[in-house]
Design a protein around this motif. Structure first.
Motif, PDB file in Angstrom:
ATOM      1  N   VAL A 176     -14.157   2.264  14.269  1.00 37.60           N
ATOM      2  CA  VAL A 176     -15.472   1.925  13.814  1.00 37.60           C
ATOM      3  C   VAL A 176     -16.599   2.703  14.493  1.00 37.60           C
ATOM      4  CG1 VAL A 176     -17.390   0.217  13.539  1.00 37.60           C
ATOM      5  CG2 VAL A 176     -14.956  -0.231  12.672  1.00 37.60           C
ATOM      6  N   SER A 177     -16.250   2.929  15.743  1.00 35.93           N
ATOM      7  CA  SER A 177     -17.145   3.450  17.057  1.00 35.93           C
ATOM      8  C   SER A 177     -17.365   5.130  16.508  1.00 35.93           C
ATOM      9  CB  SER A 177     -16.923   3.466  18.426  1.00 35.93           C
ATOM     10  OG  SER A 177     -17.947   3.939  18.958  1.00 35.93           O
ATOM     11  N   THR A 178     -16.329   5.776  16.279  1.00 33.10           N
ATOM     12  CA  THR A 178     -16.283   7.036  16.058  1.00 33.10           C
ATOM     13  C   THR A 178     -16.012   7.737  14.781  1.00 33.10           C
ATOM     14  OG1 THR A 178     -13.672   7.393  16.496  1.00 33.10           O
ATOM     15  CG2 THR A 178     -15.061   7.576  18.435  1.00 33.10           C
ATOM     16  N   GLY A 179     -15.498   6.662  13.899  1.00 30.58           N
ATOM     17  CA  GLY A 179     -15.382   7.261  12.515  1.00 30.58           C
ATOM     18  C   GLY A 179     -13.733   8.040  12.203  1.00 30.58           C
ATOM     19  N   ALA A 180     -13.086   7.951  13.537  1.00 27.15           N
ATOM     20  CA  ALA A 180     -11.702   8.500  13.283  1.00 27.15           C
ATOM     21  C   ALA A 180     -10.887   7.730  12.432  1.00 27.15           C
ATOM     22  CB  ALA A 180     -11.210   8.639  14.800  1.00 27.15           C
ATOM     23  N   ILE A 181     -10.057   8.402  11.731  1.00 25.86           N
ATOM     24  CA  ILE A 181      -9.020   7.828  10.876  1.00 25.86           C
ATOM     25  C   ILE A 181      -7.504   8.167  11.492  1.00 25.86           C
ATOM     26  CG2 ILE A 181      -8.202   7.631   8.702  1.00 25.86           C
ATOM     27  CD1 ILE A 181     -10.955   8.110   7.534  1.00 25.86           C
ATOM     28  N   GLU A 182      -6.707   7.182  11.753  1.00 23.52           N
ATOM     29  CA  GLU A 182      -5.538   7.569  12.336  1.00 23.52           C
ATOM     30  C   GLU A 182      -4.671   7.396  10.947  1.00 23.52           C
ATOM     31  OE1 GLU A 182      -1.989   5.871  15.424  1.00 23.52           O
ATOM     32  OE2 GLU A 182      -3.934   4.952  14.854  1.00 23.52           O
ATOM     33  N   PRO A 202       0.737  -1.237   0.047  1.00 19.19           N
ATOM     34  CA  PRO A 202       0.121  -0.015  -0.039  1.00 19.19           C
ATOM     35  C   PRO A 202       0.854   1.421   0.068  1.00 19.19           C
ATOM     36  CG  PRO A 202      -0.818  -1.522   1.541  1.00 19.19           C
ATOM     37  CD  PRO A 202       0.626  -2.307   1.204  1.00 19.19           C
ATOM     38  N   LYS A 203       0.563   2.549  -0.939  1.00 17.60           N
ATOM     39  CA  LYS A 203       1.145   3.710  -0.944  1.00 17.60           C
ATOM     40  C   LYS A 203       0.771   4.180   0.511  1.00 17.60           C
ATOM     41  CE  LYS A 203      -0.320   6.846  -3.418  1.00 17.60           C
ATOM     42  NZ  LYS A 203      -0.627   7.590  -4.691  1.00 17.60           N
ATOM     43  N   ALA A 204      -0.399   4.040   1.278  1.00 18.40           N
ATOM     44  CA  ALA A 204      -0.834   4.515   2.521  1.00 18.40           C
ATOM     45  C   ALA A 204      -1.635   3.601   3.443  1.00 18.40           C
ATOM     46  CB  ALA A 204      -1.476   5.727   2.358  1.00 18.40           C
ATOM     47  N   THR A 205      -1.511   3.759   4.701  1.00 18.30           N
ATOM     48  CA  THR A 205      -2.361   2.512   5.618  1.00 18.30           C
ATOM     49  C   THR A 205      -2.710   3.377   6.773  1.00 18.30           C
ATOM     50  OG1 THR A 205      -0.440   1.806   6.792  1.00 18.30           O
ATOM     51  CG2 THR A 205      -1.085   0.308   5.199  1.00 18.30           C
ATOM     52  N   TYR A 206      -3.992   3.269   7.081  1.00 19.69           N
ATOM     53  CA  TYR A 206      -4.613   4.103   8.081  1.00 19.69           C
ATOM     54  C   TYR A 206      -5.379   3.050   9.158  1.00 19.69           C
ATOM     55  CZ  TYR A 206      -4.512   7.323   4.404  1.00 19.69           C
ATOM     56  OH  TYR A 206      -4.153   8.135   3.249  1.00 19.69           O
ATOM     57  N   GLY A 217      -7.141  10.605   4.735  1.00 18.21           N
ATOM     58  CA  GLY A 217      -6.027  11.451   5.691  1.00 18.21           C
ATOM     59  C   GLY A 217      -6.807  11.300   7.093  1.00 18.21           C
ATOM     60  N   CYS A 218      -6.165  12.094   7.910  1.00 20.01           N
ATOM     61  CA  CYS A 218      -6.645  12.000   9.391  1.00 20.01           C
ATOM     62  C   CYS A 218      -8.022  12.536   9.443  1.00 20.01           C
ATOM     63  CB  CYS A 218      -5.541  12.869  10.382  1.00 20.01           C
ATOM     64  SG  CYS A 218      -3.988  11.950  10.166  1.00 20.01           S
ATOM     65  N   THR A 219      -8.668  11.977  10.344  1.00 21.96           N
ATOM     66  CA  THR A 219     -10.175  12.678  10.670  1.00 21.96           C
ATOM     67  C   THR A 219     -10.173  12.137  12.199  1.00 21.96           C
ATOM     68  OG1 THR A 219     -11.714  10.950  10.070  1.00 21.96           O
ATOM     69  CG2 THR A 219     -10.959  12.635   8.460  1.00 21.96           C
ATOM     70  N   SER A 220     -11.112  13.048  13.162  1.00 22.77           N
ATOM     71  CA  SER A 220     -11.148  12.802  14.359  1.00 22.77           C
ATOM     72  C   SER A 220     -12.501  12.180  14.497  1.00 22.77           C
ATOM     73  CB  SER A 220     -11.268  14.158  15.222  1.00 22.77           C
ATOM     74  OG  SER A 220     -11.985  14.976  14.749  1.00 22.77           O
ATOM     75  N   PRO A 279     -15.364  10.904   6.148  1.00 20.79           N
ATOM     76  CA  PRO A 279     -16.215  10.082   5.164  1.00 20.79           C
ATOM     77  C   PRO A 279     -16.558   8.720   5.757  1.00 20.79           C
ATOM     78  CG  PRO A 279     -13.826   9.988   4.382  1.00 20.79           C
ATOM     79  CD  PRO A 279     -13.862  10.888   5.731  1.00 20.79           C
ATOM     80  N   GLY A 280     -16.135   8.290   7.043  1.00 24.99           N
ATOM     81  CA  GLY A 280     -16.277   7.145   7.162  1.00 24.99           C
ATOM     82  C   GLY A 280     -15.273   6.165   6.485  1.00 24.99           C
ATOM     83  N   ASN A 281     -15.614   4.876   6.507  1.00 24.66           N
ATOM     84  CA  ASN A 281     -14.621   3.838   6.001  1.00 24.66           C
ATOM     85  C   ASN A 281     -14.889   3.344   4.510  1.00 24.66           C
ATOM     86  OD1 ASN A 281     -16.991   2.547   6.752  1.00 24.66           O
ATOM     87  ND2 ASN A 281     -16.062   0.732   7.693  1.00 24.66           N
ATOM     88  N   GLN A 282     -16.197   3.970   4.074  1.00 27.49           N
ATOM     89  CA  GLN A 282     -16.374   3.724   2.587  1.00 27.49           C
ATOM     90  C   GLN A 282     -16.347   2.139   2.355  1.00 27.49           C
ATOM     91  OE1 GLN A 282     -16.530   6.587   0.331  1.00 27.49           O
ATOM     92  NE2 GLN A 282     -17.029   7.349   2.413  1.00 27.49           N
ATOM     93  N   ARG A 283     -16.766   1.381   3.263  1.00 32.46           N
ATOM     94  CA  ARG A 283     -16.699   0.011   2.878  1.00 32.46           C
ATOM     95  C   ARG A 283     -17.904  -0.380   1.797  1.00 32.46           C
ATOM     96  NH1 ARG A 283     -17.624  -3.644   8.259  1.00 32.46           N
ATOM     97  NH2 ARG A 283     -15.759  -2.271   8.846  1.00 32.46           N
ATOM     98  N   ASN A 284     -17.329  -1.319   1.100  1.00 33.62           N
ATOM     99  CA  ASN A 284     -18.094  -1.559  -0.097  1.00 33.62           C
ATOM    100  C   ASN A 284     -18.332  -3.118  -0.283  1.00 33.62           C
ATOM    101  OD1 ASN A 284     -19.477  -1.424  -2.488  1.00 33.62           O
ATOM    102  ND2 ASN A 284     -17.649  -1.202  -3.724  1.00 33.62           N
TER     103      ASN A 284
END
Length: 200
Positions: A51-57, A43-47, A124-127, A131-136
């Motif tokens: 799931v509870s808060t929607g935060a992306i590290e 991956p060029k990026a991983t995060y 990128g980072c969100t607290s 946009p959520g995880n965009q699961r498909n």
């Protein structure tokens, strides 16, 4: 003397190119590497995604897939963004996942993870939410092993769970790894192990 020098240089170059590289920190700028004589890109990026808060590290030192019946719903998944390199053009691609012997793997049934495609890469980072995880699409279920490559125990699509035509170079795709059952803890150093797409 000159011809002997040329022969020696040519021999050494061939030997170095044939040597399998198994560590992710030896990948080049295209995120490509040789995994046991199999060409692949990471991956060029991983995060890490809560799931509870929607935060992306973003840029975590370790990636995690965790679920616990005591975490109050704060399950963690790993979001991954891949970009197809020039070297994979016209090849067949397949998703893979490996762990180093020093990584963490515990949970019900040994610690299973599900692979999903994503509608869009993580921005990128969100607290929090958006946009959520965009699961498909649920693509398959993997059984990771320490010091080796995971196997698919179930597949729900043939795309990348089996050899599939690689996307055009420069194409960006995103995926998510999610824990299975009530308790699972998979954690790894993304510079050494984790997800990859092999091509041949």
């Amino acid at each position: 003397m000159f011809s002997k020098t040329i022969f020696t240089v040519a021999f050494l170059a061939t030997w170095v190119l044939a040597w399998p590289v198994t560590k992710r920190d030896e990948c080049d700028g295209d995120h490509t590497y040789n995994y046991g004589n199999t060409n692949a890109f990471t991956p060029k990026a991983t995060y890490n995604y809560d799931v509870s808060t929607g935060a992306i590290e973003c840029t975590p030192t370790t990636n995690k897939v965790t679920k616990s019946d005591t975490d109050n719903g704060h399950h963690i998944t790993t979001l991954m963004t891949f970009e197809y390199p020039t070297a994979s053009a016209g090849m067949m691609c397949q998703f893979g996942f490996s762990l180093d012997a020093t990584d963490t793997l515990t949970g019900n049934q040994g610690g299973l993870v599900d692979l999903f495609s994503s509608l869009a890469p993580a921005p990128g980072c969100t607290s929090g939410w958006g946009p959520g995880n965009q699961r498909n699409i649920h693509m398959g279920r993997l059984a990771p092993v320490l010091g080796g490559e995971a196997t698919f125990t179930d597949t729900y699509t043939t795309y990348l769970t089996a050899p599939s035509p690689c996307k055009a170079p420069g194409t960006v795709e995103a995926f998510e790894l999610v824990g299975v059952n009530d308790n699972v803890h998979v954690e790894w150093d993304p510079s050494v192990s984790g997800a990859f797409i092999s091509y041949s």
